[in-house]
Design a protein around this motif. Structure first.
Motif, mmCIF file in Angstrom:
data_model
loop_
_atom_site.group_PDB
_atom_site.id
_atom_site.type_symbol
_atom_site.label_atom_id
_atom_site.label_comp_id
_atom_site.label_asym_id
_atom_site.label_seq_id
_atom_site.Cartn_x
_atom_site.Cartn_y
_atom_site.Cartn_z
ATOM 1 N N ARG A 167 38.677 15.782 77.138
ATOM 2 C CA ARG A 167 39.197 17.099 77.509
ATOM 3 C C ARG A 167 39.807 17.029 78.911
ATOM 4 N N GLU A 168 39.080 16.388 79.800
ATOM 5 C CA GLU A 168 39.541 16.266 81.197
ATOM 6 C C GLU A 168 40.864 15.494 81.290
ATOM 7 N N LEU A 169 41.021 14.482 80.445
ATOM 8 C CA LEU A 169 42.225 13.636 80.517
ATOM 9 C C LEU A 169 43.319 14.090 79.550
ATOM 10 N N GLY A 170 43.006 15.070 78.716
ATOM 11 C CA GLY A 170 44.012 15.555 77.768
ATOM 12 C C GLY A 170 44.178 14.662 76.553
ATOM 13 N N VAL A 171 43.149 13.878 76.226
ATOM 14 C CA VAL A 171 43.222 13.017 75.036
ATOM 15 C C VAL A 171 42.770 13.817 73.819
ATOM 16 N N THR A 172 43.611 13.849 72.795
ATOM 17 C CA THR A 172 43.288 14.629 71.596
ATOM 18 C C THR A 172 42.973 13.746 70.386
ATOM 19 N N GLY A 173 43.319 12.471 70.469
ATOM 20 C CA GLY A 173 43.191 11.593 69.303
ATOM 21 C C GLY A 173 41.838 10.917 69.165
ATOM 22 N N GLY A 174 40.880 11.276 70.050
ATOM 23 C CA GLY A 174 39.568 10.628 70.014
ATOM 24 C C GLY A 174 39.467 9.590 71.117
ATOM 25 N N LEU A 175 38.539 9.825 72.047
ATOM 26 C CA LEU A 175 38.349 8.895 73.165
ATOM 27 C C LEU A 175 36.917 8.362 73.123
ATOM 28 N N ILE A 211 47.892 7.680 81.150
ATOM 29 C CA ILE A 211 48.130 8.930 80.416
ATOM 30 C C ILE A 211 49.102 9.793 81.212
ATOM 31 N N GLU A 212 48.834 9.895 82.513
ATOM 32 C CA GLU A 212 49.701 10.723 83.368
ATOM 33 C C GLU A 212 51.130 10.194 83.387
ATOM 34 N N ALA A 213 51.265 8.883 83.256
ATOM 35 C CA ALA A 213 52.606 8.282 83.274
ATOM 36 C C ALA A 213 53.273 8.327 81.900
ATOM 37 N N GLY A 214 52.546 8.836 80.908
ATOM 38 C CA GLY A 214 53.133 8.910 79.564
ATOM 39 C C GLY A 214 53.188 7.566 78.856
ATOM 40 N N LEU A 222 50.192 5.660 77.924
ATOM 41 C CA LEU A 222 49.136 5.715 76.911
ATOM 42 C C LEU A 222 49.316 7.021 76.142
ATOM 43 N N ASP A 223 49.241 6.944 74.829
ATOM 44 C CA ASP A 223 49.492 8.116 73.980
ATOM 45 C C ASP A 223 48.186 8.888 73.755
ATOM 46 N N PRO A 224 48.083 10.101 74.297
ATOM 47 C CA PRO A 224 46.820 10.848 74.197
ATOM 48 C C PRO A 224 46.506 11.328 72.786
ATOM 49 N N SER A 225 47.462 11.212 71.869
ATOM 50 C CA SER A 225 47.204 11.680 70.506
ATOM 51 C C SER A 225 46.625 10.572 69.629
ATOM 52 N N LEU A 226 46.372 9.402 70.218
ATOM 53 C CA LEU A 226 45.862 8.269 69.438
ATOM 54 C C LEU A 226 44.418 7.939 69.816
ATOM 55 N N THR A 227 43.712 7.304 68.894
ATOM 56 C CA THR A 227 42.326 6.889 69.142
ATOM 57 C C THR A 227 42.297 5.796 70.212
ATOM 58 N N THR A 228 41.540 6.059 71.269
ATOM 59 C CA THR A 228 41.559 5.170 72.428
ATOM 60 C C THR A 228 40.134 4.752 72.795
ATOM 61 N N VAL A 229 39.943 3.452 73.018
ATOM 62 C CA VAL A 229 38.641 2.934 73.450
ATOM 63 C C VAL A 229 38.786 2.348 74.849
ATOM 64 N N VAL A 230 37.949 2.834 75.777
ATOM 65 C CA VAL A 230 37.943 2.344 77.154
ATOM 66 C C VAL A 230 36.662 1.539 77.353
ATOM 67 N N LEU A 231 36.786 0.358 77.917
ATOM 68 C CA LEU A 231 35.600 -0.471 78.125
ATOM 69 C C LEU A 231 34.945 -0.179 79.462
ATOM 70 N N ASN A 232 33.620 0.024 79.439
ATOM 71 C CA ASN A 232 32.844 -0.065 80.671
ATOM 72 C C ASN A 232 32.012 -1.331 80.568
#
Ligand SMILES: *Cc1c(COP(=O)(O)O)cnc(C)c1O
Length: 426
Positions: free
Chosen positions: A103-111, A377-380, A382-392
């Motif tokens: 929600r904070e990053l505007g990702v709609t496709g699943g983060l 995301i801000e730079a356009g 990374l596509d926020p409408s796609l499923t995205t996995v971020v590694l920690n």
């Protein structure tokens, strides 16, 4: 560049691993403790006879396996009885659905955050070390060693303790206290070297060529082809945890670049085995601005990576001359991804953002991936409408210094209601 072979090539079996193959010229060599091609000096990697047959059956076999990386043993260079030996049993860490962060990053496709701080020594390095330990056992090495930016030293120390091997590990002398203590507490020898990681690495290469290094398995040098395969398990787990689905986008930290290249290898294997549907995915690499040679090369459109002298709070990623840099560039370009970097202030902000949205306290490397995700995301890109996995890939408790100056109690009060009221928090 052959090193001392302690075992002959006939008295060990490493599962479905068939040979070593050169990543540059494709020349194949028998399995053994070698890491560079005799023909062209290119780096070697493991080639497999992967299991054939019904994907549904293989999925069921994996699901019936243990809740750690050994569920994927048929796809790794490890003996069949690996799970019965004393080892750290890393992996199968949480894939956290990060709706608040989304929600904070505007990702709609699943983060999602793949949270590898949950490994036994609190970083992703337990995965790679577990595979290297099997190779060390197979080749008869008696001392386990490494050049480390911190997390690897702890993972090697712990794994050696459990396996009953001696360990002697090397780090830059000026690492975070959390990393130093974690590396020393398991009782092996820990040596701080006055220099950068790249100096430490060069020193270890010299040690391998010297009689002193006889019988020593350096997990990320002479055992590197085996070690590197451990990172494939991140790809396997992410897809299995998504219900045997490929994510559309992955954001992966880069130190040497090994992890990123093997995540790609793991994804391609899953497609080849029919375990996931064959469709495109994009891999994004994340670096700290103070050590961003791969990001620089990506932006400049170069194929080679010019070494830098690191200066960043993300010490676990501070490799100025990353061995897998050119392969990372290939993968980012081939998959339609990118490589980006964030500065130290952005890393700290991102650590706090992840903590306050998802309750995950990441080390600086996690700040790098979350920060880069936000920037892309801000730079356009990374596509926020796609499923995205971020590694920690590591635990914030090991890098407290990064956030300590800007994180503390909301107030210090006397133990009275009046005092609490005065603090303005009631
Ligand atoms: C080692 C490490 C990485 C990645 O290392 P590579 O050399 O690129 O495989 C990422 N995150 C953390 C916390 C690490 O310790």
């Amino acid at each position: 560049m052959a090193v001392q072979t302690v075992a002959s090539s006939t008295d060990f079996s490493l599962g479905s691993a068939a040979a070593l193959s050169c990543r540059e010229c494709g020349e194949r060599f028998p399995l053994g403790p070698v890491f560079a091609c005799e023909a062209c000096f290119g780096p070697l990697e493991i080639a497999y006879d992967l299991p054939e047959g019904d994907p549904e059956e293989l999925r069921a076999r994996i699901a019936a396996g243990p809740d750690n990386i050994w569920r994927y043993a048929p796809l790794l260079p490890v003996p069949a009885d690996v799970a019965d030996k004393p080892n750290m049993n890393p992996g199968f860490t949480k894939l956290v659905r990060a709706d608040n962060l989304a929600r904070e990053l505007g990702v709609t496709g699943g983060l999602y955050v793949k949270d590898d701080s949950g490994n036994p020594t609190h970083s992703f390095k337990d995965r790679v070390v577990a595979i290297a330990v099997e190779a060390a056992r197979a080749f008869g090495f008696t001392t386990l060693s490494c050049s480390s930016t911190g997390n690897l030293a702890g993972a090697v120390g712990a794994a050696a303790a459990r396996a009953g091997l001696r360990s002697c590990v090397f780090i830059p002398h000026d690492l975070e206290q959390g990393k130093v203590v974690m590396a020393a507490v398991y009782g092996g020898d820990l040596v701080g070297i006055e220099g950068t990681y790249d100096d430490v690495n060069r020193f270890c290469s010299e040690l391998i060529g010297d009689p002193i290094g006889e019988g020593w398995g350096f997990v990320n040098v002479n055992l590197r082809p085996y070690y590197a395969e451990g990172s494939k398990t991140l790809a396997y787990e992410i897809c299995e945890q998504l219900g045997w689905r490929l994510p559309d986008q992955l954001v992966v930290p880069i130190a040497s670049g090994s992890q990123l290249t093997k995540i790609d290898k793991g994804l391609r294997e899953l497609i080849a085995l029919g375990l996931v549907e064959d469709r495109p995915y994009r891999i994004f690499g994340a670096q700290a601005e103070g050590c961003s040679p791969v990001s620089r090369a990506f932006k400049d459109g170069h194929d080679v990576v010019r070494p830098v002298k690191p200066d960043t709070i993300a010490k676990s990623l501070a490799i100025g001359n990353p061995a897998d840099g050119p392969y990372v560039l290939d993968i980012a370009r081939r998959t339609g991804g990118a490589v980006e970097d964030v500065n130290d202030a952005q890393i700290v902000d991102a650590i706090k953002l992840l903590a306050r949205t998802e309750g995950i306290f990441a080390e600086t490397a996690g700040g790098v991936t979350v920060g880069v995700t936000r920037k892309l995301i801000e730079a356009g890109v990374l596509d926020p409408s796609l499923t995205t996995v971020v590694l920690n890939t590591g635990d914030g408790l090991k890098t407290l210094d990064a956030v300590a100056p800007t994180t503390g109690p909301s107030a210090i009060i006397r133990p009275t209601l009046d005092s609490f009221r005065e603090a303005g928090l009631a």
